[in-house]
Design a protein around this motif. Structure first.
Motif, short mmCIF file in Angstrom:
data_model
loop_
_atom_site.label_atom_id
_atom_site.label_comp_id
_atom_site.label_asym_id
_atom_site.label_seq_id
_atom_site.Cartn_x
_atom_site.Cartn_y
_atom_site.Cartn_z
N ARG A 115 55.84 26.52 47.64
CA ARG A 115 55.89 27.93 48.04
C ARG A 115 57.29 28.51 47.92
NH1 ARG A 115 52.21 26.17 52.22
NH2 ARG A 115 50.12 26.72 51.54
N ASP A 116 58.30 27.66 48.01
CA ASP A 116 59.68 28.11 47.92
C ASP A 116 60.12 28.38 46.49
OD1 ASP A 116 59.82 27.83 50.67
OD2 ASP A 116 60.71 25.83 50.58
N LYS A 117 59.35 27.93 45.51
CA LYS A 117 59.72 28.08 44.10
C LYS A 117 59.16 29.38 43.54
CE LYS A 117 60.10 23.16 43.13
NZ LYS A 117 59.75 22.09 42.20
N THR A 118 59.77 29.82 42.43
CA THR A 118 59.29 31.02 41.75
C THR A 118 58.09 30.66 40.87
OG1 THR A 118 60.71 30.69 39.82
CG2 THR A 118 61.63 31.96 41.67
N SER A 119 57.42 31.67 40.37
CA SER A 119 56.25 31.43 39.52
C SER A 119 56.63 30.70 38.24
CB SER A 119 55.57 32.76 39.18
OG SER A 119 55.06 33.34 40.35
N ARG A 123 47.66 21.74 44.12
CA ARG A 123 48.53 22.47 45.05
C ARG A 123 49.29 23.58 44.33
NH1 ARG A 123 49.46 17.16 47.05
NH2 ARG A 123 48.46 16.94 49.07
N ILE A 124 49.81 23.27 43.16
CA ILE A 124 50.56 24.27 42.39
C ILE A 124 49.64 25.41 41.98
CG2 ILE A 124 51.77 24.69 40.22
CD1 ILE A 124 53.05 21.94 40.53
N GLN A 125 48.44 25.08 41.53
CA GLN A 125 47.52 26.13 41.12
C GLN A 125 47.14 27.02 42.31
OE1 GLN A 125 44.42 23.75 39.34
NE2 GLN A 125 45.22 24.10 37.28
N THR A 126 47.01 26.43 43.47
CA THR A 126 46.70 27.21 44.67
C THR A 126 47.84 28.16 45.01
OG1 THR A 126 45.32 25.42 45.53
CG2 THR A 126 46.11 27.06 47.12
N VAL A 127 49.06 27.66 45.00
CA VAL A 127 50.22 28.50 45.33
C VAL A 127 50.40 29.59 44.29
CG1 VAL A 127 52.73 28.49 45.62
CG2 VAL A 127 51.36 26.69 46.65
#
Length: 106
Positions: free
Chosen positions: A8-12, A53-57
């Motif tokens: 969540r702390d990272k950019t897209s 997890r990444i796809q969800t975020v």
């Protein structure tokens, strides 16, 4: 296995790069498993879950949703009173052999 708050702390863009890296790793792990060279079998599961997890975020970021807040556990609902069990239906009584034979001839 990575905590979702790290993602969540990272950019897209960073998440997309991380997703591509994990998909390549997943591809390589599948090949290693097929050829019998895979030693860390638990890594397959971890990679798959990190991808999810990444796809969800990423989905949350595109929809503009805030990070989900942990909710307090809900109070259990009042239990409904138990109903008395219905008596089992009676099985039809078997006919004597003579009656079965007579019914079969008809």
């Amino acid at each position: 296995m990575t905590n979702p708050s790290v993602f969540r702390d990272k950019t897209s863009d960073e998440l997309s790069d991380e997703l591509a890296k994990l998909r390549k790793e997943q591809f390589n792990l599948r090949f290693q498993r097929a050829s019998g060279q895979l030693e860390k079998t638990d890594r397959v599961r971890d990679v798959r879950r990190d991808i999810a997890r990444i796809q969800t975020v990423l989905g949350q970021k595109t929809r503009g949703e805030a990070a989900p807040v942990a909710k307090a556990p809900a109070k259990p609902a009042a239990k409904a009173p138990k109903r008395a069990a219905k008596p089992a239906a009676k099985a039809p009584a078997k006919q004597p052999a003579k009656r079965r034979a007579a019914a079969a001839k008809k």
